[in-house]
Design a protein around this motif. Sequence first.
Motif, short mmCIF file in Angstrom:
data_model
loop_
_atom_site.label_atom_id
_atom_site.label_comp_id
_atom_site.label_asym_id
_atom_site.label_seq_id
_atom_site.Cartn_x
_atom_site.Cartn_y
_atom_site.Cartn_z
N LEU A 130 0.81 -1.21 0.00
CA LEU A 130 0.00 0.00 0.00
C LEU A 130 0.84 1.26 0.00
CD1 LEU A 130 -0.47 1.30 3.28
CD2 LEU A 130 -0.85 -1.14 3.39
N PRO A 131 0.28 2.34 -0.55
CA PRO A 131 0.94 3.64 -0.45
C PRO A 131 0.53 4.32 0.86
CG PRO A 131 -0.93 3.82 -1.90
CD PRO A 131 -0.85 2.37 -1.47
N TRP A 132 1.42 5.13 1.41
CA TRP A 132 1.14 5.93 2.60
C TRP A 132 1.73 7.32 2.35
CZ3 TRP A 132 4.21 8.53 6.08
CH2 TRP A 132 3.57 9.01 7.22
N SER A 133 0.95 8.36 2.61
CA SER A 133 1.38 9.72 2.31
C SER A 133 1.27 10.63 3.52
CB SER A 133 0.51 10.32 1.19
OG SER A 133 0.62 9.59 0.02
N THR A 134 2.09 11.68 3.52
CA THR A 134 2.00 12.71 4.53
C THR A 134 2.54 14.02 3.96
OG1 THR A 134 2.48 13.26 6.85
CG2 THR A 134 4.28 12.31 5.58
N ASP A 135 2.11 15.12 4.54
CA ASP A 135 2.64 16.44 4.19
C ASP A 135 3.63 16.81 5.28
OD1 ASP A 135 3.19 19.11 3.71
OD2 ASP A 135 1.13 19.61 3.18
N PHE A 136 4.93 16.73 4.98
CA PHE A 136 5.94 16.95 6.01
C PHE A 136 6.06 18.41 6.45
CE2 PHE A 136 8.32 16.52 1.96
CZ PHE A 136 8.85 17.80 1.86
N GLU A 137 5.49 19.34 5.69
CA GLU A 137 5.56 20.76 6.08
C GLU A 137 4.86 20.99 7.41
OE1 GLU A 137 4.99 25.21 4.21
OE2 GLU A 137 3.86 23.56 3.32
N ILE A 138 3.81 20.24 7.69
CA ILE A 138 3.07 20.40 8.94
C ILE A 138 3.97 20.17 10.14
CG2 ILE A 138 1.19 19.41 10.34
CD1 ILE A 138 -0.14 18.65 7.60
N LEU A 139 4.84 19.20 10.07
CA LEU A 139 5.70 18.82 11.20
C LEU A 139 7.07 19.47 11.15
CD1 LEU A 139 5.41 16.90 13.63
CD2 LEU A 139 6.42 15.12 12.24
N TYR A 140 7.62 19.63 9.93
CA TYR A 140 9.01 20.06 9.79
C TYR A 140 9.19 21.38 9.04
CZ TYR A 140 10.19 15.39 11.41
OH TYR A 140 10.31 14.25 12.16
N GLY A 141 8.15 21.93 8.45
CA GLY A 141 8.29 23.12 7.64
C GLY A 141 8.81 22.75 6.26
N LYS A 142 9.15 23.76 5.48
CA LYS A 142 9.71 23.49 4.14
C LYS A 142 11.15 23.03 4.31
CE LYS A 142 6.73 26.48 1.57
NZ LYS A 142 6.18 26.02 0.36
N LEU A 143 11.53 22.05 3.50
CA LEU A 143 12.88 21.50 3.58
C LEU A 143 13.76 22.16 2.53
CD1 LEU A 143 12.08 17.69 3.95
CD2 LEU A 143 12.44 19.38 5.76
N SER A 144 15.00 22.44 2.93
CA SER A 144 15.98 22.96 1.97
C SER A 144 16.51 21.79 1.14
CB SER A 144 17.11 23.66 2.72
OG SER A 144 17.73 22.76 3.62
N ALA A 145 17.27 22.12 0.11
CA ALA A 145 17.86 21.07 -0.73
C ALA A 145 18.73 20.16 0.14
CB ALA A 145 18.68 21.68 -1.85
N GLY A 146 18.65 18.85 -0.14
CA GLY A 146 19.47 17.93 0.63
C GLY A 146 19.05 16.48 0.45
N HIS A 147 19.79 15.62 1.13
CA HIS A 147 19.58 14.17 1.12
C HIS A 147 18.88 13.81 2.44
CE1 HIS A 147 21.65 9.96 0.56
NE2 HIS A 147 20.36 9.87 0.73
N TYR A 148 17.68 13.31 2.35
CA TYR A 148 16.85 13.03 3.52
C TYR A 148 16.47 11.55 3.57
CZ TYR A 148 16.16 18.07 3.79
OH TYR A 148 16.35 19.43 3.89
#
Length: 157
Positions: free
Chosen positions: A112-130
Amino acid sequence: MDEKMKKHRLTFAFVILFFIIFYVIIYNNKAATERSESSLVLEDFGGITMAVQSVEGTKITVHINYSADDPAIFGADYILEIKKGQRWYSLPVKDGIMFTSIGYQLKKGDSLPWSTDFEILYGKLSAGHYRIIKSFRIEPQQETSKEYFISAEFLIS
């Protein structure tokens, strides 16, 4: 009380306990104003895989495949970390954020797919390897349940 009802109550109790533990982890991360080096141990459990399917804006979708015999439970919670050099660092979580207490059960063969909006918890992410980390609790029939953490890596450019 029949066996099925006992099992449902036990599953519910594990889900609640899991979310309490996860809240404590998040609360401890809130105290840090900077990223801290990750101390989380990811265990390889061959019965479950997770891969990033897409990252669109601030929404991430992972695909989870489950092939173990015993059922597993996971929730809406997750952790994001960023890689700097050869080390992973936990991202600080916004203040006042909590997860809903929802539990998803996985059975052998589930995909199954699982989705989330990470901005709610972490804000906007800068460029990088996560990497996104999710925990799963495996519930063997005659043994004590065990929690595993698995991850899937992704890039933000």
